[in-house]
Structure formats: C-alpha cells, structure tokens
Scaffold this motif. Structure first.
Motif, mmCIF file in Angstrom:
data_model
loop_
_atom_site.group_PDB
_atom_site.id
_atom_site.type_symbol
_atom_site.label_atom_id
_atom_site.label_comp_id
_atom_site.label_asym_id
_atom_site.label_seq_id
_atom_site.Cartn_x
_atom_site.Cartn_y
_atom_site.Cartn_z
ATOM 1 N N ILE A 89 -4.056 4.439 0.761
ATOM 2 C CA ILE A 89 -3.767 3.606 0.188
ATOM 3 C C ILE A 89 -3.266 1.996 0.791
ATOM 4 C CG2 ILE A 89 -3.829 2.499 -2.111
ATOM 5 C CD1 ILE A 89 -2.780 4.931 -3.216
ATOM 6 N N GLY A 102 0.641 -0.812 -0.130
ATOM 7 C CA GLY A 102 -0.104 0.278 0.334
ATOM 8 C C GLY A 102 0.856 1.589 0.419
ATOM 9 N N ARG A 115 -5.642 8.275 -5.146
ATOM 10 C CA ARG A 115 -7.315 7.391 -4.496
ATOM 11 C C ARG A 115 -7.044 6.407 -4.167
ATOM 12 N NH1 ARG A 115 -8.912 12.084 -7.140
ATOM 13 N NH2 ARG A 115 -10.064 10.474 -8.975
ATOM 14 N N GLY A 116 -5.703 5.679 -5.113
ATOM 15 C CA GLY A 116 -5.877 3.931 -5.102
ATOM 16 C C GLY A 116 -6.806 3.057 -6.437
ATOM 17 N N GLU A 117 -7.516 4.254 -7.387
ATOM 18 C CA GLU A 117 -8.459 3.955 -8.175
ATOM 19 C C GLU A 117 -7.489 3.856 -9.799
ATOM 20 O OE1 GLU A 117 -11.855 6.831 -7.212
ATOM 21 O OE2 GLU A 117 -10.761 6.844 -8.644
ATOM 22 N N ILE A 176 -2.342 3.327 -10.820
ATOM 23 C CA ILE A 176 -3.426 3.322 -10.428
ATOM 24 C C ILE A 176 -3.286 5.158 -9.744
ATOM 25 C CG2 ILE A 176 -3.746 1.506 -8.852
ATOM 26 C CD1 ILE A 176 -2.243 2.563 -6.378
#
Length: 285
Positions: free
Chosen positions: A84, A74, A113-115, A110
């Motif tokens: 994240i 992360g 926002r970790g998207e 990504i």
C-alpha cells in the motif's frame, strides 16, 4: 555518553548486541531498528532483512508493517516491497484485517488493498482488537465494530483497546475498565493504565505503577516508577526512578528474574526483549 539498543533473552544475556540507535519489538520474526536516522528490519539473528531506508517503522502484523517515508505512511510486506503506497498522514498496524489510518485530518480503516472499509470520519482511532476499535468523536470516546457502527456510544474522556474482554476508559480524570456491553467492571479509580495482558493490567496510583487482576484487586502492589505489560510470563519494570532509570524484569509474583541493569526496557516478544544501555567509549562492554 552513548545510547544503544539491543535484544536480550530471558537470562538477561544479549542475543543481539546493542548496536542500534533505536528499535521495536519482534513480531512475525522481524523487528524494526534504526541506524542513524533510518529504520529497517532485522531477523532474530540480528541480520538485516530489509535495509534501513524508512523514516519510521512499526512492527509486522498480519504480514504487513506500517512505515513512514517523506512524511507519508504506507505498508510493506516482508520483502520490503510496498503493498500500500505511502499516502496517509498516520497509520497503525493491521488487526482483524483492518488498519486505522489518518487522511485529511480524519481517521478511518482500510483493508489489505488500501481501500477504505470505514470512511475517515473520526478525530482519532486505535487499532481493532477483539472485534472492536476505540474512536474519538468531538472529544468523546466510544467503540465501533468492523462495519463502523457504534458498539458503545462516545461518552468517555479517553479509551483504549479491548483485551481479555475489558477496555480501559477514563472519566473525570480517573481510569477504570468496561466490558463490551459498556458496563463498568472495574470502577474508575486509577490515574493511568494499560490494557489487560496475561490476566493482569498495569495501573498507576499516584506516581507508582502496579498490576491488578480482572476483579480490580492488586496482585502486585504499586511500587514501580514505570513498567510495561506482562508478556511471556514476565514484565519490564523501572525501579530506579525518573532521573536514574534502572529497568529489570519481574515474574507474576513480583519477584525480580532479570536484574535492573538496563537504562530502558520493553516487554518480551518472541523470546526477546528490546533494551537500552548507555555507556562511555565506542563500544558496549
């Protein structure tokens, strides 16, 4: 024999004593270091800012650092707080506002926002640099842009990041350099290489490393058993050999500026370089 890591300045003097079991380069004022089996982050005075708690830790980039805990990766901020959550199988640092991560055996990219901005569909991927990222598909490497579209179609046996407008690529076991149009600028002729940094690239001929310019001409002839890129005007080199490593630092003319007295060394970053020393007893003298 004890092995410890610390940080030197450009005089070769320890600024942060070798008290660590491993470490990484300074970036954004912090460096990851390992005590025992856990990694944390120190400031340039050697004081812990984020206590050792992670299984692995990369350098900070664009305000975040990739870390591993319980086999998942992360991202944390400078306070050590997760931005994240750890859920990826592997991760590289953020660059150009994107980070390469591995999920379900595939690599994608990504945002903060970790998207996923680029869905995980590659067999391997390096971080973005200069607006392009090297990716592997079906054992061939090419380069994508930030939308995930191919700038250069997969065709190489290996590829690494663009730097100073050129990227190293491998064809038929030889390494050369291409530009962003995919044109060969330096023909494949080396057995290995790094990327360009400060006008020079580290390349290997047979078993020795040297430095070339953008024309592919040697500026510093192959003579080192190992080396790292130029950074802040100097480069770490190993002149001792594989069995008895002796690392020091050279300038851009190839002259030693820090004597080869270390058992390992990395490039300078933010005025400090990570080095390793091996010694008898409990404390380095």
């Amino acid at each position: 024999m004890i092995e410890k890591w610390g940080y030197i300045d450009k005089t070769g003097r320890f600024v942060i004593n070798p008290n660590f079991d491993n470490g990484g380069r300074f970036s954004e004022g912090l460096a990851g270091v390992r005590i025992g089996k856990k990694w944390g982050y120190i400031d340039e005075k050697g004081k812990f800012v984020i206590n050792p708690q992670f299984d692995r830790a990369w350098h900070f980039s664009e305000g975040l650092a990739a870390i591993e805990i319980n086999f998942k990766w992360g991202f944390i901020d400078r306070s050590g707080k997760f931005v994240i959550e750890p859920k990826f199988e592997k991760a590289w640092h953020f660059k150009d506002s994107l980070a390469a991560v591995k999920l379900n055996e595939k690599w994608g990219f990504i945002n903060f926002r970790g998207e996923f901005v680029i869905e995980p569909k590659f067999d391997f991927a390096w971080a973005f640099n200069e607006g392009a990222a090297a990716v592997e598909v079906n054992k061939k490497w090419g380069f994508i842009d930030k939308t995930g579209n191919f700038l250069i179609e997969p065709q190489f046996d290996y590829a690494y990041i663009f730097s100073e407008g050129l990227a190293p690529i491998k064809i038929n076991y030889k390494v050369g350099f291409i530009n962003k149009s995919g044109e060969t600028v330096i023909k494949p002729q080396f057995s290995a290489s790094r990327h360009f940094s400060e006008g020079m690239a580290l390349v290997r001929v047979a078993e020795k490393w040297g430095f070339i310019n953008h024309n592919g001409e040697f500026v510093i002839n192959p003579q080192f058993y190992n080396a790292w890129d130029f950074s802040e005007g100097i480069a770490a080199v190993n002149i001792g050999g594989e069995k008895k490593e002796r690392w020091g630092f050279i300038d851009k003319k190839g002259n030693l500026v820090i004597n080869p007295i270390f058992d390992y060394a990395y490039s300078f970053s933010e005025g400090l370089a990570l080095v390793c020393v091996r010694f008898e007893g409990k404390k380095y003298k």
